[in-house]
Design a protein around this motif. Structure first.
Motif, PDB file in Angstrom:
ATOM      1  N   TYR A 103     -71.807  65.114  60.952  1.00 26.48           N
ATOM      2  CA  TYR A 103     -72.904  64.219  61.334  1.00 26.48           C
ATOM      3  C   TYR A 103     -74.207  65.012  61.361  1.00 26.48           C
ATOM      4  N   THR A 104     -75.229  64.467  60.711  1.00 28.08           N
ATOM      5  CA  THR A 104     -76.526  65.166  60.624  1.00 28.08           C
ATOM      6  C   THR A 104     -77.682  64.262  61.041  1.00 28.08           C
ATOM      7  N   GLY A 105     -77.391  63.269  61.875  1.00 22.34           N
ATOM      8  CA  GLY A 105     -78.440  62.343  62.313  1.00 22.34           C
ATOM      9  C   GLY A 105     -79.421  62.991  63.266  1.00 22.34           C
ATOM     10  N   PRO A 106     -80.551  62.324  63.510  1.00 22.74           N
ATOM     11  CA  PRO A 106     -81.621  62.908  64.333  1.00 22.74           C
ATOM     12  C   PRO A 106     -81.446  62.719  65.833  1.00 22.74           C
ATOM     13  N   TYR A 107     -80.500  61.882  66.246  1.00 20.92           N
ATOM     14  CA  TYR A 107     -80.453  61.482  67.651  1.00 20.92           C
ATOM     15  C   TYR A 107     -79.412  62.220  68.492  1.00 20.92           C
ATOM     16  N   MET A 108     -78.498  62.913  67.833  1.00 19.13           N
ATOM     17  CA  MET A 108     -77.460  63.593  68.598  1.00 19.13           C
ATOM     18  C   MET A 108     -76.865  64.717  67.762  1.00 19.13           C
ATOM     19  N   SER A 109     -76.148  65.621  68.428  1.00 19.22           N
ATOM     20  CA  SER A 109     -75.470  66.715  67.730  1.00 19.22           C
ATOM     21  C   SER A 109     -74.186  66.196  67.086  1.00 19.22           C
ATOM     22  N   HIS A 110     -73.601  67.015  66.234  1.00 20.44           N
ATOM     23  CA  HIS A 110     -72.321  66.656  65.624  1.00 20.44           C
ATOM     24  C   HIS A 110     -71.245  66.509  66.693  1.00 20.44           C
ATOM     25  N   GLY A 111     -71.234  67.416  67.673  1.00 21.65           N
ATOM     26  CA  GLY A 111     -70.245  67.343  68.741  1.00 21.65           C
ATOM     27  C   GLY A 111     -70.337  66.052  69.529  1.00 21.65           C
ATOM     28  N   THR A 112     -71.554  65.630  69.829  1.00 15.96           N
ATOM     29  CA  THR A 112     -71.748  64.372  70.559  1.00 15.96           C
ATOM     30  C   THR A 112     -71.274  63.190  69.733  1.00 15.96           C
ATOM     31  N   ALA A 113     -71.568  63.212  68.429  1.00 11.84           N
ATOM     32  CA  ALA A 113     -71.144  62.129  67.540  1.00 11.84           C
ATOM     33  C   ALA A 113     -69.626  62.028  67.494  1.00 11.84           C
ATOM     34  N   VAL A 114     -68.947  63.177  67.401  1.00  9.41           N
ATOM     35  CA  VAL A 114     -67.489  63.180  67.380  1.00  9.41           C
ATOM     36  C   VAL A 114     -66.933  62.697  68.714  1.00  9.41           C
ATOM     37  N   ALA A 115     -67.527  63.168  69.810  1.00  8.68           N
ATOM     38  CA  ALA A 115     -67.060  62.775  71.142  1.00  8.68           C
ATOM     39  C   ALA A 115     -67.196  61.267  71.351  1.00  8.68           C
ATOM     40  N   ARG A 116     -68.280  60.697  70.885  1.00  4.63           N
ATOM     41  CA  ARG A 116     -68.477  59.244  71.022  1.00  4.63           C
ATOM     42  C   ARG A 116     -67.483  58.478  70.160  1.00  4.63           C
ATOM     43  N   THR A 117     -67.206  59.010  68.991  1.00  9.03           N
ATOM     44  CA  THR A 117     -66.222  58.376  68.120  1.00  9.03           C
ATOM     45  C   THR A 117     -64.844  58.385  68.759  1.00  9.03           C
ATOM     46  N   ILE A 118     -64.440  59.547  69.286  1.00  8.62           N
ATOM     47  CA  ILE A 118     -63.129  59.662  69.930  1.00  8.62           C
ATOM     48  C   ILE A 118     -63.061  58.786  71.181  1.00  8.62           C
ATOM     49  N   ARG A 119     -64.156  58.718  71.913  1.00  6.12           N
ATOM     50  CA  ARG A 119     -64.163  57.865  73.103  1.00  6.12           C
ATOM     51  C   ARG A 119     -63.956  56.401  72.721  1.00  6.12           C
ATOM     52  N   ALA A 120     -64.631  55.943  71.679  1.00  2.00           N
ATOM     53  CA  ALA A 120     -64.496  54.551  71.253  1.00  2.00           C
ATOM     54  C   ALA A 120     -63.067  54.224  70.849  1.00  2.00           C
ATOM     55  N   ILE A 121     -62.328  55.250  70.408  1.00  4.41           N
ATOM     56  CA  ILE A 121     -60.946  55.058  69.969  1.00  4.41           C
ATOM     57  C   ILE A 121     -59.957  55.230  71.116  1.00  4.41           C
ATOM     58  N   GLN A 122     -60.167  56.230  71.952  1.00  2.00           N
ATOM     59  CA  GLN A 122     -59.173  56.621  72.957  1.00  2.00           C
ATOM     60  C   GLN A 122     -59.442  56.113  74.373  1.00  2.00           C
ATOM     61  N   GLU A 123     -60.584  55.497  74.581  1.00  2.00           N
ATOM     62  CA  GLU A 123     -60.934  55.091  75.946  1.00  2.00           C
ATOM     63  C   GLU A 123     -59.906  54.167  76.563  1.00  2.00           C
ATOM     64  N   SER A 124     -59.358  53.235  75.796  1.00  2.51           N
ATOM     65  CA  SER A 124     -58.384  52.293  76.357  1.00  2.51           C
ATOM     66  C   SER A 124     -57.177  53.016  76.930  1.00  2.51           C
ATOM     67  N   MET A 125     -56.710  54.040  76.245  1.00  2.00           N
ATOM     68  CA  MET A 125     -55.529  54.779  76.699  1.00  2.00           C
ATOM     69  C   MET A 125     -55.865  55.714  77.858  1.00  2.00           C
ATOM     70  N   ILE A 126     -56.977  56.433  77.739  1.00  2.00           N
ATOM     71  CA  ILE A 126     -57.352  57.402  78.769  1.00  2.00           C
ATOM     72  C   ILE A 126     -57.718  56.714  80.079  1.00  2.00           C
ATOM     73  N   SER A 127     -58.492  55.644  80.009  1.00  2.00           N
ATOM     74  CA  SER A 127     -58.909  54.950  81.236  1.00  2.00           C
ATOM     75  C   SER A 127     -57.721  54.308  81.931  1.00  2.00           C
ATOM     76  N   ARG A 128     -56.735  53.861  81.152  1.00  2.00           N
ATOM     77  CA  ARG A 128     -55.543  53.257  81.753  1.00  2.00           C
ATOM     78  C   ARG A 128     -54.767  54.292  82.562  1.00  2.00           C
ATOM     79  N   HIS A 129     -54.724  55.529  82.071  1.00  2.00           N
ATOM     80  CA  HIS A 129     -53.922  56.568  82.733  1.00  2.00           C
ATOM     81  C   HIS A 129     -54.693  57.310  83.824  1.00  2.00           C
TER      82      HIS A 129
END
Length: 366
Positions: free
Chosen positions: A302-328
């Protein structure tokens, strides 16, 4: 935890939704779009059916879902327009995901999608009068979904690395995890852990191929895009390393007293990154498909102007895994967890590149 009843991408259009945080998946599917559309074109031209059946398995929600369908319709429209002796087909499009998926988010944008698509089709191919019928089809693709021989083309993007369940082989007789403190296969994991994940992958992917072989017509094709690994080594600086960093993010919360270690020890991912050999072996064992194409590729950073690559990956993973992590673990840890996670990714990227790989596979029904 019952994956089928809990797991889903974050719905809606909010800051943490999948719709707002699926940039990396879209970028990856675009990288291999030419393969997807060429496979669809070859499938259509070989039989020119009056009614073309297309299924998107693991469609999720948001614009990514419908943008892929639009490109498929446009591809076939161009063929029909070029060869005026071919009558335009009607399009039967089935959007499949687990029942927990936010299908309503997809349905809400369908009217605008139809309007824009019809306007565009009218401008580009004025003689086209065929219709596009889109329906939601909830259910797990690890098993039968559709009637016999009703589909010509199946597409699945970034879904098949998710297992149907957390591998039962990860637990001892008392029901305790044998991979404590880790969410996936790591350097400290025993051979029993990697074996448990592999066994579950074999069971799931075998059932997937068996089910699709009955639903797709002879000469039909499947295009499958999924995460994988480069060789037989399960631990690399790719997909497995991203899980390792997530477990380190949890370790930070444990050290601060925000999460109990026992809860971390009880959590395991329903994920598996197969190797090329493992995928090819299952296709060979099934015997219903010809492997037409198999390519490995890397998603660009990710090379966008608003966030780092790490933040972009973290947001992507959160959007995918939040349902499982928040449940546990509960929802209250999510912000701190994924802020830590994004920072860890950026720190590691400064030391050495992290290179998750993906596969695109084209299978033709014999």
């Amino acid at each position: 935890m019952d994956v089928e009843k809990v797991f889903h991408m974050n719905g809606g259009l909010g800051e943490n939704s999948y719709a707002q945080n699926s940039y990396l998946q879209k970028k990856a599917s675009d990288m291999v779009k030419h393969i997807t559309l060429k496979s669809l074109e070859e499938t259509y031209v070989s039989s020119t059916p009056e009614s073309l059946g297309i299924a998107d398995l693991g469609c999720s929600c948001g614009q990514n879902t419908l943008s892929t369908i639009r490109e498929m319709v446009e591809t076939i429209d161009k063929i029909v327009h070029k060869f005026s002796n071919i009558p335009p087909p009607e399009y039967r499009v089935y959007l499949n995901d687990l029942p927990t998926n936010d299908f309503n988010a997809v349905f809400k944008i369908l009217p605008d999608f139809y309007k824009e698509l019809n306007n565009q089709r009218h401008v580009q191919c004025q003689k086209l009068e065929s219709s596009v019928y889109i329906a939601g089809y909830p259910g797990t693709f690890y098993g039968r979904l559709f009637p016999d021989k009703c589909l010509h083309f199946i597409y699945s993007s970034y879904s098949l690395h998710w297992l149907s369940k957390i591998p039962p082989g990860l637990y001892d007789k008392e029901g305790h995890s044998i991979n404590k403190g880790k969410f996936y296969i790591s350097k400290s994991s025993s051979l029993q852990v990697s074996k448990a994940y592999f066994n579950q992958f074999q069971e799931d992917f075998s059932l997937f191929l068996q089910s699709r072989s009955k639903e797709i017509l002879s000469g039909g094709r499947m295009v499958l895009i999924l995460l994988g690994r480069r060789d037989q080594n399960h631990v690399d600086r790719g997909n497995s390393f991203l899980w390792e960093l997530l477990s380190q993010s949890f370790a930070t919360l444990v050290s601060k007293g925000e999460v109990k270690q026992e809860k971390v020890d009880e959590y395991d991912a329903h994920f598996y990154a197969p190797s090329r050999n493992e995928l090819e072996e299952e296709v060979k064992k099934n015997g219903s498909f010809k492997l037409e194409r198999f390519e490995m590729f890397e998603i660009e950073h990710y090379t966008g102007p608003y966030m780092s690559h790490g933040t972009a990956v973290a947001r992507t993973i959160r959007a995918i895994q939040e349902s499982m992590i928040s449940r546990h673990f509960g929802e209250e840890i999510l912000d701190n967890l994924f802020e830590n996670y994004g920072n860890l990714i950026d720190e590691e990227m400064g030391i050495e590149d992290i290179k998750p790989i993906s596969f695109i596979i084209v299978l033709k029904r014999l």
